[in-house]
Each structure stands twice: as C-alpha cells, then as structure tokens.
Design a protein around this motif. Sequence first.
Motif, PDB file in Angstrom:
ATOM      1  N   SER A 245       0.813  -1.217   0.000  1.00 26.30           N
ATOM      2  CA  SER A 245       0.000   0.000   0.000  1.00 26.30           C
ATOM      3  C   SER A 245       0.846   1.267   0.000  1.00 26.30           C
ATOM      4  O   SER A 245       0.420   2.316  -0.478  1.00 26.30           O
ATOM      5  N   SER A 246       2.082   1.185   0.524  1.00 24.79           N
ATOM      6  CA  SER A 246       2.957   2.361   0.555  1.00 24.79           C
ATOM      7  C   SER A 246       3.875   2.439  -0.655  1.00 24.79           C
ATOM      8  O   SER A 246       4.697   3.346  -0.752  1.00 24.79           O
ATOM      9  N   GLY A 247       3.770   1.480  -1.566  1.00 33.55           N
ATOM     10  CA  GLY A 247       4.612   1.498  -2.760  1.00 33.55           C
ATOM     11  C   GLY A 247       5.871   0.681  -2.639  1.00 33.55           C
ATOM     12  O   GLY A 247       6.657   0.624  -3.588  1.00 33.55           O
ATOM     13  N   ASP A 248       6.111   0.086  -1.481  1.00 32.49           N
ATOM     14  CA  ASP A 248       7.287  -0.766  -1.316  1.00 32.49           C
ATOM     15  C   ASP A 248       7.007  -2.164  -1.883  1.00 32.49           C
ATOM     16  O   ASP A 248       5.871  -2.625  -1.914  1.00 32.49           O
ATOM     17  N   VAL A 249       8.091  -2.824  -2.305  1.00 27.70           N
ATOM     18  CA  VAL A 249       7.975  -4.187  -2.828  1.00 27.70           C
ATOM     19  C   VAL A 249       7.834  -5.154  -1.659  1.00 27.70           C
ATOM     20  O   VAL A 249       8.647  -5.155  -0.735  1.00 27.70           O
ATOM     21  N   GLN A 250       6.792  -5.953  -1.725  1.00 28.40           N
ATOM     22  CA  GLN A 250       6.549  -6.952  -0.685  1.00 28.40           C
ATOM     23  C   GLN A 250       6.845  -8.350  -1.229  1.00 28.40           C
ATOM     24  O   GLN A 250       6.566  -8.651  -2.389  1.00 28.40           O
TER      25      GLN A 250
END
Length: 361
Positions: A245-250
């Motif tokens: 949701s924050s744009g980081d790669v999960q």
Amino acid sequence: MFQLFGSLKPYLKPSSCTIDNNVFRLHYRATVLILVGCSLMVTARQYFGDPIDCISKDDIPSNLLDTYCWIHTTFSIENAWKKRVGDEVPYPGVDKTTPNEKRVYHAYYQWVCFVLFFQAILFYVPRYLWKATEGGRMKNLILGLNNPILDETSKNTNRALLVEYLYKNLNHHNTLFIMYSVMEVLNLLNVILQMIIMDRFLGGEFTNYGWDVINFTEWDWSVRYDPMIKVFPRLTKCTFHRYGSSGDVQKHDAMCILPINIINEKIYIFLWFWFYFMAIVSVIAVIYRAITIVVPRVRFLATHSRCRVANRDALSHVISQASIGDWFLLDLLSKNLDSLNFKDLVKDFYSRLEGKGADSL
C-alpha cells in the motif's frame, strides 16, 4: 480413460504388409504409442486434478498465485533434501530462506506434454523415411500370394509375374537394403539422443534415475528419502513479489503442491526402463544387420527359419546367386507370403536362375 486413449486405437491394428522387423516396430509403433499416451495422460486434469495448488497465509488470490507459480516456476532448497521431515523441514527440499541458499528451479513440468509428443515424432521419423524409400513396393509385389486360399490359375499367374520381376531386377535392390540398414542405425542413434535429451531436460537426473529408485529400498532408514521426490518434488516453494500500500515491494512466500508430479514420476521411471531396453535391442539389431552383411550363411538361416517348408538347396542356391539387396527383398517376401506360396516361389525362381546359367554356358 477409454475416451482419453480411444484416439490411439487405430494405431494398434496390425499392418497388412510387413516391410521391417520387430525391433523396428518397437520404435515407431510401441514407443510412439507409449509417448503419445503419456503426453495425453499428463494433460488429463479430469483424472489427476489441477497440476499445481499453492498455499499462502497472505491475501493473494489462490488462482492468481497458482497461475504465477506455474508460469514462473517453483524451486527447492538444495541443502534441505536430506534433513529430517517434521523436525527440521516440513518436506524434503522445502526450508526457510537463507542468504547463501542454493536453489533448484523446477520448470520442466510445464513442458512435459510437449517434450513427450516431440519425442514421439522423433521416433517416427525413421519409419517415415523408410516408407518413403520403400514406396509400397512390397505391397505391390505380394499379388495376393499372402492368401493361402487362392485359385490355382491366379496363384500360378501371380507367382510367375513375381519370379519374372525378381529375375529381371536381379542385383538392383542394394539401395533398398542400404537405406533400411541406415534407418536401423538411425533408430539406435535416436534412442541414445533421446536419453541425452531427457537427462538435460531433467537437470542431469535421468541417467541414474532408475538405478536410484531400484537401490532406494536398500538405503538405511536414517538417510532414506525417495529419489523420485528429488527429481519430481510434490511440494516446492514459490516467491511472489508485489507492491504494498505504501509502494514498497513486498515478498510473499508460498508452498506449492504439484499433483502432476505424482504421474510424472511414474511416467519417467517407466520410460527409463523402456529406453534402456530399446537401446539394448537396437544395439542387437544393428549387430545382427552387420552379421548378415559379413556372413552370407546367416542370410540363408534367417530366411529358412521363417519358411522351413522351402527346399533348403533351392533356397541356398537362390540366396548365393543373389546380391544382399535381393536377399533382403526375398526375406521380406518370406514374412508376407503364405509359406506354401513362398516355397513354390523359391522353386520357380531357382529354376529360372538355372535356366539363365544354362543359357550362358
């Protein structure tokens, strides 16, 4: 299952005309049917279920995860093969991620059905080339003499035509024999090449696959693990990445069950034994062909064994006077003609050759 393999039924019908030997038929008929049948079996989801099912504790849709892991391959951890299941790992080859882990990726299961079908085509190539060279010659030469119930007039007329053909085309069949011999060598090379292809396809595991399975029952229980599971693991890992949701790669780890490998492991253990058997009989066939070229006496023994009612002296004289190509054609006739008709053919051909010898004196 009948509907699945029903399309192969026409290929089980015996041919009305024999233009090869049993080893040759094992290549283009038995092996092709086995490979095509295995290819159909792998694609039959209604009998063996979905090829892959992945599980994850995250909110990724299961269908999406299954499709992703099927397309992008799954993997096993190399150093987790021999760890104790239930204490150290949940399944052989499945372990937690570490920085220096060695992964073994499994992508072959996507291609098994295509590779098996391609192999079937390769096994049929020598047959296709041989049929193109033979051109239906033997079918035309039989002239109904394969039928034991034939009226005397037709029998004598057709036999006379066949004798005349053999006499006028004496020493003109060597090319036919050479082509057939080349196809037998090609059959042997094809088996060896296919074993190499399967070994590369399975990551170098096919060569010793059968021996490992055979020796499996003799291993000590403390280090015992099924070698079929290593080559065809039923549970593997898959890593799925997406944006949060924050744009980081999960990063999402999943374990994937591969029901398709239950049938794959059985297919390839059978193919291991079958291909080694085919390699052995192909070597024997090539050795036999070499002996028939070097030792003329073997030609007579081979043909006489198929038609013992034929006069030994007449048959021996005919084969000694004919080239190896003519013997090869005569040997094919002995496989197709009724034994009594072949006996009369040998007698008439012998008389025709004797007349030729008398005229030349």
